[in-house]
Design a protein around this motif. Structure first.
Motif, PDB file in Angstrom:
ATOM      1  N   ASN A 124       0.826  -1.210   0.000  1.00  0.00           N
ATOM      2  CA  ASN A 124       0.000   0.000   0.000  1.00  0.00           C
ATOM      3  C   ASN A 124       0.859   1.258   0.000  1.00  0.00           C
ATOM      4  O   ASN A 124       0.528   2.247  -0.664  1.00  0.00           O
ATOM      5  CB  ASN A 124      -0.948   0.009   1.199  1.00  0.00           C
ATOM      6  CG  ASN A 124      -2.026  -1.044   1.082  1.00  0.00           C
ATOM      7  OD1 ASN A 124      -2.384  -1.483  -0.005  1.00  0.00           O
ATOM      8  ND2 ASN A 124      -2.543  -1.478   2.219  1.00  0.00           N
ATOM      9  N   LEU A 125       1.959   1.228   0.718  1.00  0.00           N
ATOM     10  CA  LEU A 125       2.859   2.370   0.731  1.00  0.00           C
ATOM     11  C   LEU A 125       3.460   2.597  -0.651  1.00  0.00           C
ATOM     12  O   LEU A 125       3.536   3.735  -1.124  1.00  0.00           O
ATOM     13  CB  LEU A 125       3.967   2.164   1.765  1.00  0.00           C
ATOM     14  CG  LEU A 125       4.975   3.312   1.874  1.00  0.00           C
ATOM     15  CD1 LEU A 125       4.291   4.583   2.375  1.00  0.00           C
ATOM     16  CD2 LEU A 125       6.116   2.912   2.785  1.00  0.00           C
ATOM     17  N   LEU A 126       3.861   1.525  -1.315  1.00  0.00           N
ATOM     18  CA  LEU A 126       4.462   1.655  -2.643  1.00  0.00           C
ATOM     19  C   LEU A 126       3.482   2.191  -3.675  1.00  0.00           C
ATOM     20  O   LEU A 126       3.899   2.696  -4.725  1.00  0.00           O
ATOM     21  CB  LEU A 126       5.033   0.320  -3.119  1.00  0.00           C
ATOM     22  CG  LEU A 126       6.268  -0.190  -2.391  1.00  0.00           C
ATOM     23  CD1 LEU A 126       6.766  -1.479  -3.043  1.00  0.00           C
ATOM     24  CD2 LEU A 126       7.373   0.845  -2.363  1.00  0.00           C
ATOM     25  N   ALA A 127       2.192   2.117  -3.402  1.00  0.00           N
ATOM     26  CA  ALA A 127       1.177   2.645  -4.317  1.00  0.00           C
ATOM     27  C   ALA A 127       1.085   4.171  -4.246  1.00  0.00           C
ATOM     28  O   ALA A 127       0.451   4.797  -5.097  1.00  0.00           O
ATOM     29  CB  ALA A 127      -0.183   2.026  -4.009  1.00  0.00           C
ATOM     30  N   GLU A 128       1.737   4.759  -3.266  1.00  0.00           N
ATOM     31  CA  GLU A 128       1.704   6.207  -3.083  1.00  0.00           C
ATOM     32  C   GLU A 128       2.734   6.885  -3.995  1.00  0.00           C
ATOM     33  O   GLU A 128       3.686   6.267  -4.459  1.00  0.00           O
ATOM     34  CB  GLU A 128       2.004   6.565  -1.623  1.00  0.00           C
ATOM     35  CG  GLU A 128       1.026   6.011  -0.624  1.00  0.00           C
ATOM     36  CD  GLU A 128      -0.316   6.744  -0.600  1.00  0.00           C
ATOM     37  OE1 GLU A 128      -0.473   7.760  -1.313  1.00  0.00           O
ATOM     38  OE2 GLU A 128      -1.195   6.285   0.157  1.00  0.00           O
ATOM     39  N   ALA A 129       2.543   8.171  -4.191  1.00  0.00           N
ATOM     40  CA  ALA A 129       3.470   8.970  -5.008  1.00  0.00           C
ATOM     41  C   ALA A 129       4.808   9.118  -4.294  1.00  0.00           C
ATOM     42  O   ALA A 129       4.868   9.243  -3.067  1.00  0.00           O
ATOM     43  CB  ALA A 129       2.869  10.343  -5.276  1.00  0.00           C
ATOM     44  N   ASP A 130       5.872   9.131  -5.069  1.00  0.00           N
ATOM     45  CA  ASP A 130       7.218   9.273  -4.511  1.00  0.00           C
ATOM     46  C   ASP A 130       7.368  10.534  -3.669  1.00  0.00           C
ATOM     47  O   ASP A 130       7.981  10.498  -2.600  1.00  0.00           O
ATOM     48  CB  ASP A 130       8.260   9.305  -5.632  1.00  0.00           C
ATOM     49  CG  ASP A 130       8.671   7.930  -6.095  1.00  0.00           C
ATOM     50  OD1 ASP A 130       8.299   6.946  -5.432  1.00  0.00           O
ATOM     51  OD2 ASP A 130       9.371   7.838  -7.105  1.00  0.00           O
ATOM     52  N   VAL A 131       6.829  11.640  -4.143  1.00  0.00           N
ATOM     53  CA  VAL A 131       6.983  12.893  -3.396  1.00  0.00           C
ATOM     54  C   VAL A 131       6.324  12.790  -2.024  1.00  0.00           C
ATOM     55  O   VAL A 131       6.829  13.345  -1.050  1.00  0.00           O
ATOM     56  CB  VAL A 131       6.447  14.109  -4.177  1.00  0.00           C
ATOM     57  CG1 VAL A 131       7.285  14.368  -5.418  1.00  0.00           C
ATOM     58  CG2 VAL A 131       4.989  13.958  -4.531  1.00  0.00           C
ATOM     59  N   ASP A 132       5.220  12.069  -1.946  1.00  0.00           N
ATOM     60  CA  ASP A 132       4.537  11.901  -0.660  1.00  0.00           C
ATOM     61  C   ASP A 132       5.345  11.006   0.272  1.00  0.00           C
ATOM     62  O   ASP A 132       5.529  11.334   1.446  1.00  0.00           O
ATOM     63  CB  ASP A 132       3.133  11.324  -0.852  1.00  0.00           C
ATOM     64  CG  ASP A 132       2.206  12.298  -1.556  1.00  0.00           C
ATOM     65  OD1 ASP A 132       2.406  13.524  -1.422  1.00  0.00           O
ATOM     66  OD2 ASP A 132       1.283  11.833  -2.243  1.00  0.00           O
ATOM     67  N   LEU A 171       2.506  12.102   8.533  1.00  0.00           N
ATOM     68  CA  LEU A 171       2.209  10.763   8.027  1.00  0.00           C
ATOM     69  C   LEU A 171       0.711  10.491   8.162  1.00  0.00           C
ATOM     70  O   LEU A 171       0.157  10.620   9.253  1.00  0.00           O
ATOM     71  CB  LEU A 171       2.998   9.718   8.828  1.00  0.00           C
ATOM     72  CG  LEU A 171       2.799   8.268   8.441  1.00  0.00           C
ATOM     73  CD1 LEU A 171       3.311   8.006   7.035  1.00  0.00           C
ATOM     74  CD2 LEU A 171       3.501   7.365   9.451  1.00  0.00           C
ATOM     75  N   PRO A 172       0.039  10.111   7.078  1.00  0.00           N
ATOM     76  CA  PRO A 172      -1.383   9.768   7.174  1.00  0.00           C
ATOM     77  C   PRO A 172      -1.585   8.539   8.061  1.00  0.00           C
ATOM     78  O   PRO A 172      -0.744   7.638   8.095  1.00  0.00           O
ATOM     79  CB  PRO A 172      -1.788   9.457   5.732  1.00  0.00           C
ATOM     80  CG  PRO A 172      -0.704   9.991   4.870  1.00  0.00           C
ATOM     81  CD  PRO A 172       0.537  10.008   5.712  1.00  0.00           C
ATOM     82  N   ALA A 173      -2.697   8.500   8.740  1.00  0.00           N
ATOM     83  CA  ALA A 173      -3.004   7.390   9.656  1.00  0.00           C
ATOM     84  C   ALA A 173      -2.956   6.045   8.952  1.00  0.00           C
ATOM     85  O   ALA A 173      -2.553   5.042   9.551  1.00  0.00           O
ATOM     86  CB  ALA A 173      -4.373   7.611  10.296  1.00  0.00           C
ATOM     87  N   ARG A 174      -3.305   5.993   7.678  1.00  0.00           N
ATOM     88  CA  ARG A 174      -3.322   4.709   6.953  1.00  0.00           C
ATOM     89  C   ARG A 174      -1.928   4.087   6.825  1.00  0.00           C
ATOM     90  O   ARG A 174      -1.802   2.901   6.562  1.00  0.00           O
ATOM     91  CB  ARG A 174      -3.983   4.870   5.586  1.00  0.00           C
ATOM     92  CG  ARG A 174      -3.188   5.688   4.588  1.00  0.00           C
ATOM     93  CD  ARG A 174      -3.946   5.867   3.258  1.00  0.00           C
ATOM     94  NE  ARG A 174      -3.212   6.684   2.332  1.00  0.00           N
ATOM     95  CZ  ARG A 174      -3.249   8.004   2.297  1.00  0.00           C
ATOM     96  NH1 ARG A 174      -3.990   8.675   3.169  1.00  0.00           N
ATOM     97  NH2 ARG A 174      -2.551   8.683   1.409  1.00  0.00           N
TER      98      ARG A 174
END
Length: 88
Positions: A49-57, A68-71
């Motif tokens: 799930n983390l890898l699905a996020e944008a690199d900048v985020d 950091l988002p709770a998820r």
């Protein structure tokens, strides 16, 4: 067809090394080399799930530039942050 755990880890390993932002290539690649083989179940899901996020985020969260988002507030992210700080 269902992806095996071994194939899933190979895919995540590749995705960790080939991001698009050099800093994340290095950080996530090193994290994958050190920890991916030991991740199972919910921990493996959390990393995917983390890898699905944008690199900048991801970079902003790791460096503390953004909250950091709770998820993603979990053991896997704590390991990643420790890796970034050289404590892993």
């Amino acid at each position: 067809m269902t992806e095996t755990t071994e194939d899933r880890k190979k895919r995540l390993h590749y995705q960790s090394h080939h991001r698009g932002q050099v800093e994340n290539d290095l950080l996530l690649g090193r994290f994958a080399r050190r920890h991916l083989d030991r991740l199972e179940g919910e921990r493996l899901d959390a990393y995917e799930n983390l890898l699905a996020e944008a690199d900048v985020d991801i970079w902003a969260w790791v460096t503390g530039m953004q909250p950091l988002p709770a998820r993603h507030d979990n053991e896997v992210f704590a390991l990643l942050r420790a890796e970034a700080e050289g404590k892993s």
